[in-house]
Design an enzyme around this catalytic site. Structure first.
Site, PDB file in Angstrom:
ATOM      1  N   TYR A 197       0.841  -1.203   0.000  1.00  0.00           N
ATOM      2  CA  TYR A 197       0.000   0.000   0.000  1.00  0.00           C
ATOM      3  C   TYR A 197       0.874   1.251   0.000  1.00  0.00           C
ATOM      4  O   TYR A 197       2.044   1.219   0.411  1.00  0.00           O
ATOM      5  CB  TYR A 197      -0.954   0.011   1.192  1.00  0.00           C
ATOM      6  CG  TYR A 197      -0.299   0.242   2.538  1.00  0.00           C
ATOM      7  CD1 TYR A 197      -0.118   1.536   3.039  1.00  0.00           C
ATOM      8  CD2 TYR A 197       0.120  -0.829   3.334  1.00  0.00           C
ATOM      9  CE1 TYR A 197       0.472   1.750   4.276  1.00  0.00           C
ATOM     10  CE2 TYR A 197       0.691  -0.625   4.572  1.00  0.00           C
ATOM     11  CZ  TYR A 197       0.872   0.673   5.049  1.00  0.00           C
ATOM     12  OH  TYR A 197       1.458   0.886   6.267  1.00  0.00           O
ATOM     13  N   CYS A 198       0.310   2.350  -0.469  1.00  0.00           N
ATOM     14  CA  CYS A 198       0.972   3.650  -0.450  1.00  0.00           C
ATOM     15  C   CYS A 198      -0.113   4.723  -0.373  1.00  0.00           C
ATOM     16  O   CYS A 198      -1.274   4.417  -0.134  1.00  0.00           O
ATOM     17  CB  CYS A 198       1.883   3.838  -1.658  1.00  0.00           C
ATOM     18  SG  CYS A 198       1.055   3.657  -3.260  1.00  0.00           S
ATOM     19  N   THR A 199       0.228   5.974  -0.593  1.00  0.00           N
ATOM     20  CA  THR A 199      -0.716   7.074  -0.387  1.00  0.00           C
ATOM     21  C   THR A 199      -1.932   6.991  -1.310  1.00  0.00           C
ATOM     22  O   THR A 199      -3.072   6.985  -0.869  1.00  0.00           O
ATOM     23  CB  THR A 199      -0.020   8.428  -0.578  1.00  0.00           C
ATOM     24  OG1 THR A 199       1.145   8.481   0.247  1.00  0.00           O
ATOM     25  CG2 THR A 199      -0.956   9.573  -0.213  1.00  0.00           C
ATOM     26  N   GLY A 201      -1.755   4.893  -4.404  1.00  0.00           N
ATOM     27  CA  GLY A 201      -1.687   3.701  -5.237  1.00  0.00           C
ATOM     28  C   GLY A 201      -0.627   3.715  -6.319  1.00  0.00           C
ATOM     29  O   GLY A 201      -0.253   2.667  -6.845  1.00  0.00           O
ATOM     30  N   ILE A 226      -4.193   4.637   0.507  1.00  0.00           N
ATOM     31  CA  ILE A 226      -4.743   4.978   1.819  1.00  0.00           C
ATOM     32  C   ILE A 226      -5.914   5.945   1.688  1.00  0.00           C
ATOM     33  O   ILE A 226      -6.894   5.861   2.437  1.00  0.00           O
ATOM     34  CB  ILE A 226      -3.651   5.604   2.702  1.00  0.00           C
ATOM     35  CG1 ILE A 226      -2.492   4.622   2.889  1.00  0.00           C
ATOM     36  CG2 ILE A 226      -4.211   6.020   4.062  1.00  0.00           C
ATOM     37  CD1 ILE A 226      -1.215   5.267   3.402  1.00  0.00           C
TER      38      ILE A 226
END
Length: 344
Positions: A197-199, A201, A226
């Site tokens: 996961y990241c901010t 995508g 997220i």
């Protein structure tokens, strides 16, 4: 007209404060081949300047990556323009979780080699062979399973203030450092389910393809990142498995996901998750500082920087080259901030 801003930061912020209308903060990205990135960039700037949009947009031959603030009254015209462009039609949009309308104070549209500075050689692996896209609800259901490995694909200063439960949060300064570290550290677990996961995508697109290239069999990524997760879990009335604050790359520097503070002030150890940049412009380190320490250190990261900003400008200029020769941004953090953190 000019295709870039010429006003000072102070003038732009004054203009923003005087606005008597509301704005909405959003973000989007798309990997799509652009034959003429510069011409595409100029077109976007002209139209979005006309609509009084603000934000930071990167355009490259491989696509577009944008974080923006749009006047509510111009939202319909903005999306009509987006859908008039083949490259941006039906774009998935991610809306800010917390939004005061002050996320950006100017419009920046830049042509870059890549829409994310990932440091990877895209010719060395198949960047289109990405992992499975999990919806926020699917990710929520799988993130706590004992047979899964959850990896935060962001930098240390992002994950420090917020992350998913049980996530591996590599202590790195760049995406390039992280991706190799993850591959190496998990090399004996290539057959296990991996959740990335990241901010928003975008970093997971390259990361998932890179892991699959290195033999990982079951690679999955949080679609929309997220930001999308926080929106959907809130709408469903469910308890978030993301703890703390989501770091964002605009004036806000973060938006709370579950109202929990999991970080601490880098100077006194008090619970705090407010990032700031050192008031010494020749340092400008991003660090966490509580209100009391901000007052005590005058917004600086160390006593040294606090002493420097008290000096006359002529003396500061003389010290500037020595300061830059002595420290890089990561060195400042690791040599001057981290030792103090270990004692808190």
């Amino acid at each position: 007209m000019l295709l870039h801003n010429k006003l000072s930061k102070e003038e732009l912020k004054k203009q923003l404060e005087k606005e008597n209308f509301s704005r909405k903060t959003l973000s989007f990205y798309r990997y799509v081949i652009l034959e003429d990135p510069q011409a595409f960039r100029d077109h976007l700037y002209l139209k979005w300047y006309e609509l009084n949009c603000k934000g930071r947009i990167y355009v490259a031959r491989e696509g577009v990556n944008a974080q923006m603030s749009i006047p509510k009254q111009n939202m319909e015209a903005f999306f009509a323009h987006m859908n008039s462009l083949t490259e941006l039609q039906d774009m998935p949009i991610k809306w800010a979780v917390e939004d005061d309308g002050k996320s950006f104070y100017k419009l920046i549209v830049k042509v870059r080699p890549k829409i994310v500075a990932d440091g990877l050689n895209d010719n060395a692996f198949d960047v289109t062979n990405v992992g499975n896209h999990l919806s926020p609800l699917e990710f929520h259901e799988q993130v706590s399973r004992p047979d899964t490995i959850v990896v935060d694909m962001r930098n240390h200063y992002e994950s420090e203030i917020g992350h998913f439960e049980n996530a591996i949060c590599p202590d790195v300064d760049t995406f390039r450092e992280e991706i190799d570290l993850v591959v190496d550290n998990l090399k004996d677990k290539r057959d296990q389910k991996v959740l990335l996961y990241c901010t928003g995508g975008i970093r997971c697109e390259k990361a998932s393809a890179y892991l699959k290239h290195h033999g990982f069999e079951d690679v999955n990524q949080l679609h929309g990142g997220i930001i999308a997760y926080a929106q959907e879990i809130k709408q469903l009335g469910m308890d978030s498995k993301f703890r703390g604050k989501n770091f964002v790359f605009d004036e806000r520097l973060g938006e709370s996901i579950n109202n929990e503070v999991i970080a601490k002030c880098h100077q006194c150890g008090k619970p705090c998750d407010t990032h700031t940049n050192c008031a010494n412009d020749d340092c400008h380190l991003l660090f966490i500082q509580c209100d009391e320490c901000r007052e005590h250190y005058h917004g600086c990261c160390t006593d040294e920087c606090n002493e420097i900003i008290q000096l006359p400008m002529e003396e500061r200029v003389k010290l500037r080259s020595k300061f830059h020769d002595k420290y890089s941004k990561s060195q400042i953090y690791r040599q001057r901030i981290r030792p103090k953190l270990s004692q808190l």
